[in-house]
Enzyme design. Structure first.
Site, PDB file in Angstrom:
ATOM      1  N   ASP A  96     -18.964 -17.214 -23.600  1.00 38.02           N
ATOM      2  CA  ASP A  96     -18.502 -16.997 -22.372  1.00 38.02           C
ATOM      3  C   ASP A  96     -19.576 -17.234 -21.529  1.00 38.02           C
ATOM      4  O   ASP A  96     -20.867 -17.089 -21.841  1.00 38.02           O
ATOM      5  CB  ASP A  96     -17.580 -15.977 -22.154  1.00 38.02           C
ATOM      6  CG  ASP A  96     -18.533 -14.541 -22.371  1.00 38.02           C
ATOM      7  OD1 ASP A  96     -19.612 -14.625 -22.269  1.00 38.02           O
ATOM      8  OD2 ASP A  96     -17.467 -13.540 -22.108  1.00 38.02           O
ATOM      9  N   GLY A  99     -19.428 -15.002 -16.355  1.00 37.12           N
ATOM     10  CA  GLY A  99     -18.728 -14.809 -14.892  1.00 37.12           C
ATOM     11  C   GLY A  99     -17.935 -13.591 -14.997  1.00 37.12           C
ATOM     12  O   GLY A  99     -17.814 -12.859 -14.057  1.00 37.12           O
ATOM     13  N   PHE A 100     -17.186 -13.405 -16.091  1.00 40.20           N
ATOM     14  CA  PHE A 100     -16.336 -12.226 -16.082  1.00 40.20           C
ATOM     15  C   PHE A 100     -16.909 -10.875 -16.139  1.00 40.20           C
ATOM     16  O   PHE A 100     -16.789 -10.068 -15.536  1.00 40.20           O
ATOM     17  CB  PHE A 100     -15.279 -12.193 -17.351  1.00 40.20           C
ATOM     18  CG  PHE A 100     -14.456 -11.021 -17.371  1.00 40.20           C
ATOM     19  CD1 PHE A 100     -13.280 -11.052 -16.301  1.00 40.20           C
ATOM     20  CD2 PHE A 100     -14.625  -9.787 -17.982  1.00 40.20           C
ATOM     21  CE1 PHE A 100     -12.589  -9.904 -16.350  1.00 40.20           C
ATOM     22  CE2 PHE A 100     -13.714  -8.758 -17.891  1.00 40.20           C
ATOM     23  CZ  PHE A 100     -12.461  -8.809 -17.240  1.00 40.20           C
ATOM     24  N   CYS A 307       0.066  -6.230 -45.565  1.00 34.63           N
ATOM     25  CA  CYS A 307      -1.128  -6.676 -45.130  1.00 34.63           C
ATOM     26  C   CYS A 307      -2.219  -6.890 -46.483  1.00 34.63           C
ATOM     27  O   CYS A 307      -2.056  -5.915 -47.282  1.00 34.63           O
ATOM     28  CB  CYS A 307      -1.900  -5.886 -44.068  1.00 34.63           C
ATOM     29  SG  CYS A 307      -3.754  -6.495 -43.616  1.00 34.63           S
ATOM     30  N   CYS A 312      -5.994  -2.061 -46.444  1.00 36.44           N
ATOM     31  CA  CYS A 312      -4.619  -1.718 -46.717  1.00 36.44           C
ATOM     32  C   CYS A 312      -4.681  -1.808 -48.362  1.00 36.44           C
ATOM     33  O   CYS A 312      -3.822  -0.949 -49.017  1.00 36.44           O
ATOM     34  CB  CYS A 312      -3.762  -2.918 -46.099  1.00 36.44           C
ATOM     35  SG  CYS A 312      -3.525  -2.523 -44.566  1.00 36.44           S
ATOM     36  N   HIS A 338      -8.688  -4.012 -40.364  1.00 32.05           N
ATOM     37  CA  HIS A 338      -7.301  -4.483 -40.689  1.00 32.05           C
ATOM     38  C   HIS A 338      -6.807  -5.029 -39.440  1.00 32.05           C
ATOM     39  O   HIS A 338      -6.162  -5.952 -39.418  1.00 32.05           O
ATOM     40  CB  HIS A 338      -6.636  -2.854 -40.729  1.00 32.05           C
ATOM     41  CG  HIS A 338      -5.169  -3.158 -40.572  1.00 32.05           C
ATOM     42  ND1 HIS A 338      -4.244  -3.642 -41.466  1.00 32.05           N
ATOM     43  CD2 HIS A 338      -4.294  -2.868 -39.486  1.00 32.05           C
ATOM     44  CE1 HIS A 338      -3.000  -3.616 -41.117  1.00 32.05           C
ATOM     45  NE2 HIS A 338      -3.118  -3.223 -39.686  1.00 32.05           N
TER      46      HIS A 338
END
Length: 373
Positions: A96, A99-100, A307, A312, A338
Site C-alpha cells: 500500500d 496513505g492510510f 478445516c 485443526c 487457522h
C-alpha cells in the site's frame, strides 16, 4: 505506461449472480480471483514463515510502505534485492502507499497540495510524504503491485472535505503515474469520494484513464455502518473497467467479502485474521469461537472439523484454551494459521461456486453455518 508483464482475464461469470472469477498474471506468478491477501505489514505475516504461507495457499500478501520505510528502510530492502528476497517469499506481493497510515495519524499530520507532513510514530521526527516519494519508496521495496498515494477522508466528513480529499487524490494520482517507471511493478489507482455516491462515481470516472491492470477502492470499512459500505459499492457496481481486477482495501470479515464479491470486487486484504488470533478468537465453519471461554477447558474436539490446517489436524480446543489462558506465543501462531487458512479456503470455495453458477447458494449456506444474518 503499457506493461506486458501484467494482464488479467475473466475466467467465468456466474449466470445467476453476475459474480466472476479471473486470473491476474504477474512476474511472480498468477493470482486467481476473488482472492484474500494476508497482511504482512513489516514484511512478515505475524508469527508465520514463508513456508507456512505457501502451505496455507496464500497467492499474494501485502506489506506496508510507511512501516518499511521507517524500518528497516526501503533503501536496505533494495540492497537486499527487493522485498521478495528480503523475506524469502517468491509469490506476488502488494504494497500500500502509506496513505492510510498517514490518515490514521490525524493528530500529528498536515496535508497540503504538495503532500503530507507528519511525525514518525516511533521517534517523533518530522517526515514528509509526497506522491513522488511514495512511488520511490515502493519502487525500492519492489512489490509486484504498488498503490497510488491517496487522501482518505474519515467517515462523517463534510461534502466539502470529501471533495477536497478526492481532488487531491486525483492530482496526486497524476503525479504518481508520471513518477512510476518500473515495468516490473503495476500501479493501482485508488477511488475515493467518502460516502457521497456522486463523488465516488466522479472519482472512478477520472481514475479510469490511469488504470492499466487494476483499480482500488479506498476509504470504505473505516468505521461506517455495513449498509453504508454496501450503498457505495452498489453505486460503483457496473462502472468499473471490465478487463482488470478491482481491489477493496482493508476488508476481511466473511460477510463483507461476500457482499463485496456480489458487487463486483475481486481482491481483499485485512489484518483481522491475525489480530483476532492474538486475542484468542477463531473464525470457524460454524461461527466464531472465543477460546478464552471456560466451556472449552475440557473440549477435546478439533477447532474446526471442516478445516485442513495444521492447527485443526493436530490440536484440540482444550489445548488451544490452555495456550490462550497462559498467553503462550504458540496460541497466536496456531490461531493465525487457522484463521488465514479458513479465509483462503472460503475464497477457494467461492471461486468454485462461481465457476459452477452457484455463488448465491454458497453464500446462503455459508451465512447459515457461520451465523450471519
Amino acid at each position: 505506461m503499457e506493461n506486458e508483464n501484467f494482464s488479467y482475464e475473466v475466467l467465468h461469470v456466474d449466470k445467476n449472480s453476475g459474480t466472476r472469477t479471473g486470473v491476474l498474471h504477474t512476474p511472480h506468478g498468477d493470482i486467481f480471483t476473488p482472492i484474500f491477501m494476508p497482511v504482512g505489514t513489516l514484511a512478515t505475516v505475524k508469527s508465520l514463515t514463508s513456508d507456512d504461507l505457501y502451505d496455507l495457499g496464500a497467492q499474494i500478501i501485502l506489506a506496508n510502505t510507511y512501516h518499511l520505510h521507517i524500518r528497516p528502510t526501503d533503501e536496505l530492502i533494495k540492497k537486499a534485492g527487493g522485498v521478495h528476497k528480503f523475506m524469502n517469499f517468491n509469490r506476488p506481493m502488494l504494497t500500500d502507499s502509506g496513505g492510510f497510515q498517514v490518515f490514521s495519524l490525524a493528530n500529528i499530520r498536515k496535508i497540503t497540495d504538495d503532500g503530507v507532513e507528519f511525525r514518525n510514530h516511533l521517534s517523533g521526527a518530522k517526515m514528509f510524504f509526497s506522491p513522488e516519494k511514495a512511488i520511490e519508496i515502493q519502487n525500492n521495496i519492489g512489490a509486484d503491485i504498488i498503490m497510488a498515494f491517496d487522501v482518505c477522508s474519515e467517515y462523517g466528513a463534510t461534502r466539502e472535505e470529501a471533495c477536497l480529499a478526492m481532488n487531491r487524490t486525483l492530482d496526486w494520482l497524476d503525479r504518481c503515474d508520471k513518477a512510476h517507471k518500473n515495468p516490473k511493478q503495476m500501479l493501482f489507482p485508488i477511488v475515493q469520494g467518502n460516502f457521497y455516491a456522486d463523488l465516488r462515481l466522479k472519482s472512478l470516472e477520472e481514475t479510469k484513464k490511469y488504470c492499466k491492470c487494476g483499480i482500488a477502492i479506498g476509504g470504505l470499512s473505516v468505521g461506517e455502518p455495513k449498509d453504508k459500505m454496501i450503498e457505495m459499492l452498489d453505486a460503483l457496481k457496473g462502472h468499473y473497467p471490465e478487463d482488470m481486477p478491482r481491489y477493496l482495501m482493508g476488508v476481511g470479515s466473511p460477510d463483507y467479502i461476500f457482499e463485496s464479491v456480489e458487487r463486483g470486487i475481486d481482491m481483499f486484504d485485512c489484518v483481522l485474521q491475525t489480530r483476532v488470533a492474538r486475542n484468542g478468537l477463531a473464525m470457524t465453519s460454524h461461527g466464531k469461537v472465543t477460546l478464552k471461554n471456560a466451556k472449552y477447558k475440557e473440549d477435546f474436539s478439533s477447532l474446526d472439523d471442516e478445516c485442513d490446517c495444521y492447527c485443526c489436524r493436530n490440536h484440540t480446543k482444550a489445548y488451544l484454551h490452555h495456550l490462550v489462558m497462559c498467553n503462550e506465543i504458540l496460541a497466536s501462531r496456531l490461531l493465525s494459521l487457522h484463521n488465514i487458512r479458513f479465509t483462503l479456503k472460503m475464497m477457494e470455495n467461492m471461486r468454485e461456486a462461481i465457476n459452477n453458477d452457484r455463488f448465491l447458494e454458497y453464500k446462503q449456506e455459508f451465512y447459515e453455518k457461520y451465523g450471519i444474518k
